[in-house]
Design an enzyme around this catalytic site. Sequence first.
Site, PDB file in Angstrom:
ATOM      1  N   TYR A 120      43.780  33.951  39.165  1.00 14.97           N
ATOM      2  CA  TYR A 120      44.155  33.429  40.485  1.00 14.97           C
ATOM      3  C   TYR A 120      43.939  31.929  40.530  1.00 14.97           C
ATOM      4  O   TYR A 120      43.142  31.360  39.774  1.00 14.97           O
ATOM      5  CB  TYR A 120      43.354  34.112  41.603  1.00 14.97           C
ATOM      6  CG  TYR A 120      41.853  33.927  41.499  1.00 14.97           C
ATOM      7  CD1 TYR A 120      41.207  32.849  42.086  1.00 14.97           C
ATOM      8  CD2 TYR A 120      41.080  34.854  40.806  1.00 14.97           C
ATOM      9  CE1 TYR A 120      39.837  32.683  41.991  1.00 14.97           C
ATOM     10  CE2 TYR A 120      39.709  34.703  40.701  1.00 14.97           C
ATOM     11  CZ  TYR A 120      39.093  33.619  41.292  1.00 14.97           C
ATOM     12  OH  TYR A 120      37.735  33.451  41.181  1.00 14.97           O
ATOM     13  N   SER A 178      27.136  29.362  40.961  1.00 13.60           N
ATOM     14  CA  SER A 178      28.196  29.871  40.083  1.00 13.60           C
ATOM     15  C   SER A 178      29.510  30.098  40.812  1.00 13.60           C
ATOM     16  O   SER A 178      30.507  30.446  40.187  1.00 13.60           O
ATOM     17  CB  SER A 178      27.746  31.173  39.417  1.00 13.60           C
ATOM     18  OG  SER A 178      27.512  32.180  40.386  1.00 13.60           O
ATOM     19  N   GLY A 179      29.536  29.925  42.122  1.00 11.15           N
ATOM     20  CA  GLY A 179      30.810  29.980  42.831  1.00 11.15           C
ATOM     21  C   GLY A 179      30.986  31.103  43.819  1.00 11.15           C
ATOM     22  O   GLY A 179      32.122  31.427  44.197  1.00 11.15           O
ATOM     23  N   HIS A 233      34.131  32.813  52.755  1.00 16.85           N
ATOM     24  CA  HIS A 233      35.268  31.929  53.009  1.00 16.85           C
ATOM     25  C   HIS A 233      36.442  32.672  53.654  1.00 16.85           C
ATOM     26  O   HIS A 233      36.473  33.917  53.723  1.00 16.85           O
ATOM     27  CB  HIS A 233      35.723  31.273  51.708  1.00 16.85           C
ATOM     28  CG  HIS A 233      36.240  32.224  50.664  1.00 16.85           C
ATOM     29  ND1 HIS A 233      37.478  32.829  50.741  1.00 16.85           N
ATOM     30  CD2 HIS A 233      35.679  32.670  49.506  1.00 16.85           C
ATOM     31  CE1 HIS A 233      37.666  33.588  49.683  1.00 16.85           C
ATOM     32  NE2 HIS A 233      36.582  33.527  48.917  1.00 16.85           N
ATOM     33  N   HIS A 287      36.916  38.818  44.103  1.00 11.82           N
ATOM     34  CA  HIS A 287      36.318  38.596  42.781  1.00 11.82           C
ATOM     35  C   HIS A 287      34.836  38.222  42.903  1.00 11.82           C
ATOM     36  O   HIS A 287      34.276  37.593  42.017  1.00 11.82           O
ATOM     37  CB  HIS A 287      37.087  37.512  42.028  1.00 11.82           C
ATOM     38  CG  HIS A 287      38.447  37.945  41.589  1.00 11.82           C
ATOM     39  ND1 HIS A 287      39.562  37.798  42.391  1.00 11.82           N
ATOM     40  CD2 HIS A 287      38.874  38.552  40.451  1.00 11.82           C
ATOM     41  CE1 HIS A 287      40.624  38.283  41.760  1.00 11.82           C
ATOM     42  NE2 HIS A 287      40.239  38.742  40.575  1.00 11.82           N
ATOM     43  N   CYS A 301      33.343  36.933  46.011  1.00 11.18           N
ATOM     44  CA  CYS A 301      33.070  36.243  47.269  1.00 11.18           C
ATOM     45  C   CYS A 301      33.170  37.216  48.436  1.00 11.18           C
ATOM     46  O   CYS A 301      33.682  38.329  48.312  1.00 11.18           O
ATOM     47  CB  CYS A 301      34.057  35.099  47.475  1.00 11.18           C
ATOM     48  SG  CYS A 301      33.836  33.719  46.336  1.00 11.18           S
TER      49      CYS A 301
END
Length: 420
Positions: free
Chosen positions: A307, A320-321, A325, A341, A343
């Site tokens: 993505y 790490s992200g 959101h 994935h 989040c």
Amino acid sequence: MNHTPRIRPVVSCTLLVVTLVAGVTACGGSDGHPLSAKPYDAADEISFNAPDGGKKVDPDKPLEVNVDDDDGRITDVTAVDTAGRHLAGELDADGHRWHSTAPLAAGTRYTVKVSMEDGDGSPGSRTVSFDTASAKKFLKVTFGPQAGTYGVGQPVTAQLSAPVADKAARATVERALKVRSTPSVTGSWYWVDDKTLHYRPQEYWPAKATIQVSSNLSGIKVTNALYGAPTKALKITTGDRIEAVTDASEHSMTVKRNGEVINTIPVTTGKPGFSTRNGVKVVLGKEYYVRMRGETIGIAEGSSDSYDLPVYYATRVTWSGEYVHAAPWSTGSQGYANVSHGCTGMSTSEAEWFYNTVREGDIVKVVGSEGETMTPFDNGYGDWNLSWAKWQKGSALNNDSDTTADRVDTVRAARLRPQV
């Protein structure tokens, strides 16, 4: 003269003055009592190993005080530096010599007051001041976060300029780092590694608290040739207690302010193979826009999971992200299925509300996920995932008897008298 100190009622009276303040009246003498006299200048009878002529004292050498009169004896020694720190010491049994038992601080001035009594019991005193030489190698401490207002989950951090591995040296550093909270809390430091410490309370910080962090390490010997440097103090405050709890199995986030539910949001979390981490995380920052690409988390470009998306109202909770959101592409799954994935996704309007409601340090907790538990230190602030018992084991003072009584005894050690 008799070289053996004599035991006189005067000595026990002197001890009583120090240890029993309420007994001063009972111990006070008449006008003819030796203790009622003004102490005479004992400069000729009390000597120090400090160099003359204004030369600076080597902080690696102990301070020694001697009474040169064979019939005299030391009754009190108080050595204090400019920071108000007392130098611990020990008096020989015959009362003729006192020596420091802790290293002198470097780059500071000491004032030493010595009291004695001569062979007739008359009190004498001498006060001297001297400077210690500066250190050649310093250990600097930098506190974090920056001054400001944070959520109740925000840990305090201390970053050292050089590694400290020895436990005794770590204990020296830790004793010098002070954290004071209003309202007061029970808290402790944890050594993350040789150069990093975190401080957190047993529970979250109180809402609307003031937290002041300071160091008393300046000039203190940490290891051979390594001394503490002056440290800039830190003051932060906390806001309301904001807690966002996501139940991944229920696909729902509940947000509370000071214990009261203020919003319930349908969400989607990580799908199998990308399950969101369970446990307590802390808001690290907020970014209005983030470009998210699968390659940054190890997904091959062009694969079925690849993505490349523009993401708005992104609240970061791991390095790490992992974010909370806006995910307008998955609104059909929000509240029903986990398709992300890793989040936590929600509608754009809810993500905007969340973004505007939380601040750094607020609590974001995930339960009911198939993912692993958030690690304590390597991916953000997972400090709260350690139990209080395990957290305390990360302190260099964990097995140290550094209680309030012990600290008082340390100060008293600078005022020892010979035992009789």
